[in-house]
Design a protein around this motif. Structure first.
Motif, short mmCIF file in Angstrom:
data_model
loop_
_atom_site.label_atom_id
_atom_site.label_comp_id
_atom_site.label_asym_id
_atom_site.label_seq_id
_atom_site.Cartn_x
_atom_site.Cartn_y
_atom_site.Cartn_z
N MET D 1 -31.10 -28.29 -8.48
CA MET D 1 -30.16 -28.50 -7.34
C MET D 1 -29.05 -29.44 -7.85
SD MET D 1 -30.75 -27.20 -4.30
CE MET D 1 -32.46 -27.42 -3.77
N THR D 2 -27.85 -29.15 -7.50
CA THR D 2 -26.73 -30.00 -7.91
C THR D 2 -26.90 -31.39 -7.33
OG1 THR D 2 -25.40 -28.02 -7.58
CG2 THR D 2 -24.19 -30.05 -7.94
N GLU D 3 -26.70 -32.40 -8.16
CA GLU D 3 -26.67 -33.78 -7.65
C GLU D 3 -25.42 -33.88 -6.79
OE1 GLU D 3 -28.62 -36.54 -6.77
OE2 GLU D 3 -29.40 -35.32 -8.42
N SER D 4 -25.56 -33.89 -5.44
CA SER D 4 -24.35 -33.80 -4.60
C SER D 4 -24.17 -35.10 -3.82
CB SER D 4 -24.50 -32.62 -3.64
OG SER D 4 -25.78 -32.67 -3.03
N THR D 5 -22.94 -35.22 -3.34
CA THR D 5 -22.65 -36.47 -2.62
C THR D 5 -23.34 -36.46 -1.26
OG1 THR D 5 -20.74 -35.38 -1.60
CG2 THR D 5 -20.36 -36.52 -3.69
N ASP D 6 -23.64 -35.23 -0.76
CA ASP D 6 -24.62 -35.06 0.30
C ASP D 6 -24.37 -35.81 1.61
OD1 ASP D 6 -26.73 -33.96 1.43
OD2 ASP D 6 -28.28 -34.77 0.09
N THR D 7 -23.10 -36.09 1.90
CA THR D 7 -22.85 -36.65 3.25
C THR D 7 -22.03 -35.60 4.00
OG1 THR D 7 -20.91 -37.64 2.26
CG2 THR D 7 -22.80 -39.10 2.60
N PRO D 8 -22.70 -34.75 4.77
CA PRO D 8 -22.00 -33.65 5.44
C PRO D 8 -20.95 -34.15 6.42
CG PRO D 8 -24.40 -33.42 5.60
CD PRO D 8 -24.11 -34.81 5.13
N GLY D 9 -20.75 -33.38 7.51
CA GLY D 9 -19.70 -33.68 8.49
C GLY D 9 -20.02 -34.94 9.28
N THR D 10 -19.17 -35.21 10.23
CA THR D 10 -19.29 -36.44 11.02
C THR D 10 -20.68 -36.58 11.64
OG1 THR D 10 -18.40 -35.10 12.79
CG2 THR D 10 -16.83 -36.53 11.64
N ASP D 11 -21.27 -35.45 12.09
CA ASP D 11 -22.52 -35.55 12.85
C ASP D 11 -23.74 -35.50 11.92
OD1 ASP D 11 -22.39 -33.05 11.81
OD2 ASP D 11 -21.99 -32.02 13.72
N GLY D 12 -23.54 -35.67 10.61
CA GLY D 12 -24.67 -35.66 9.68
C GLY D 12 -25.18 -34.27 9.41
N LYS D 13 -24.62 -33.25 10.11
CA LYS D 13 -25.08 -31.88 9.89
C LYS D 13 -24.21 -31.24 8.81
CE LYS D 13 -27.05 -30.95 14.45
NZ LYS D 13 -26.56 -30.55 15.78
N PRO D 14 -24.73 -30.15 8.18
CA PRO D 14 -23.90 -29.48 7.18
C PRO D 14 -22.70 -28.79 7.85
CG PRO D 14 -25.92 -28.22 7.61
CD PRO D 14 -26.05 -29.52 8.33
N GLY D 15 -21.70 -28.49 7.06
CA GLY D 15 -20.48 -27.88 7.58
C GLY D 15 -20.74 -26.57 8.32
N TYR D 16 -21.81 -25.86 7.92
CA TYR D 16 -22.07 -24.52 8.50
C TYR D 16 -22.93 -24.60 9.76
CZ TYR D 16 -26.40 -25.29 5.85
OH TYR D 16 -27.55 -25.84 5.34
N ALA D 17 -23.18 -25.80 10.24
CA ALA D 17 -24.13 -25.97 11.37
C ALA D 17 -23.78 -25.05 12.52
CB ALA D 17 -24.15 -27.43 11.80
N ALA D 18 -22.51 -24.98 12.86
CA ALA D 18 -22.11 -24.16 14.03
C ALA D 18 -22.28 -22.67 13.74
CB ALA D 18 -20.66 -24.46 14.39
N ASP D 19 -22.32 -22.30 12.47
CA ASP D 19 -22.43 -20.87 12.11
C ASP D 19 -23.80 -20.52 11.55
OD1 ASP D 19 -19.71 -20.41 12.74
OD2 ASP D 19 -19.11 -21.28 10.81
N LYS D 20 -24.75 -21.42 11.77
CA LYS D 20 -26.06 -21.29 11.11
C LYS D 20 -26.74 -19.95 11.42
CE LYS D 20 -30.18 -24.17 10.85
NZ LYS D 20 -30.70 -25.53 11.07
N ALA D 21 -26.72 -19.56 12.67
CA ALA D 21 -27.41 -18.31 13.04
C ALA D 21 -26.77 -17.12 12.33
CB ALA D 21 -27.35 -18.13 14.56
#
Lengths: 104, 104, 104, 104
Positions: D1-21
């Motif tokens: 897994m890429t060593e990532s900076t891992d701080t997603p959007g403002t709400d702590g969720k990943p950017g795709y949270a709204a499109d998860k389904a």
């Protein structure tokens, strides 16, 4: 340069011999597009517009490569297979060229 | 040319302004490579060797595009986001450029 | 499904017949990787890590395709050329498959 | 897994949270397509038809990746820039992911 088996079609010419003028015209056009991109950069053209042109040149080059590959298969590879003249090497060589194209 | 939002970085220059000389050098090299491929075709060079050079030019162009994209994100897109100046359009525009690059 | 000339190698089997088990193993691994990516998404894994896995799956699929293509050229296309059995159609078909692969 | 900076959007969720389904549905479809390709291989389906399906899966995966990237830019990268929270690392990371996508 790839160490190639280097025995083209039956007439000793490369597979693209019959399409040589068209290939050179397309490559000349690509050369002109690349010069045009240099001008865009020189004139501080917006990044996205420069990127759009680079993608267009990439696709044009890919089309030239696919046409050359088609000619190569129809002439050089076909000749090697029907004459039994190092057909396997010729086929392996074609697959390696396809891999480079897919990965570029 | 893409209808672009066309507001580069803070200083009105494109994102690649600081790398302009390097970008032009790389594009000039690509132009020379394309001319070289025309000579190969003119000299009936074996198809596979011509294909190898085209793949090399494709990769070189892709590298130039990725460098331009990196500059664009770091300057133009960053400026649009931090200034709130049509940030969404700028991001959509970047994604469209990335899609063209991936599909070319 | 592509309208294909559909006459595989000499033995009526597809070109990949000898590599069938290896092809299925590789595809099963890809299937598992895609399931793994679904779990990553389900667990709100960071976008970049999901993207890294998708790129890995793309490359794995490309490798399977290149292996299938190599088998196809060595068997089905070779047989069509040496037997003179609609060789041109078989070659055109292979070039079209290569184009799809390059553009995907 | 890429060593990532891992701080997603403002709400702590990943950017795709709204499109998860939608992302999961598309990935499930890809998984089904890969299973379908395994069946094709099991049933000795003609090579070209198998290759056509692999190219289709590649394009579908690319589309998922481009959608994830767009979400990532709009959320995680935007948040990092507007908050000044390791924006450069986040941008470098995005460019690296784009490079992997272009080269896969």
């Amino acid at each position: 340069m790839t160490e190639s088996t280097d025995t083209p079609g039956t007439d000793g010419k490369p597979g693209y011999a019959a399409d040589k003028a068209a290939v050179r015209t397309r490559l000349r056009r690509v050369e002109g597009q690349v010069r045009g991109i240099q001008r865009m950069v020189e004139e501080d053209t917006y990044c996205i517009d420069v990127l759009t042109q680079i993608s267009a040149v990439n696709r044009a080059l890919e089309s030239v490569a696919l046409a050359l590959l088609d000619d190569h298969l129809h002439h050089c590879v076909s000749h090697a297979i029907s004459s039994g003249d190092n057909a396997d090497e010729k086929l392996d060589e074609a697959t390696a060229a396809i891999r480079r194209l897919v990965r570029s």
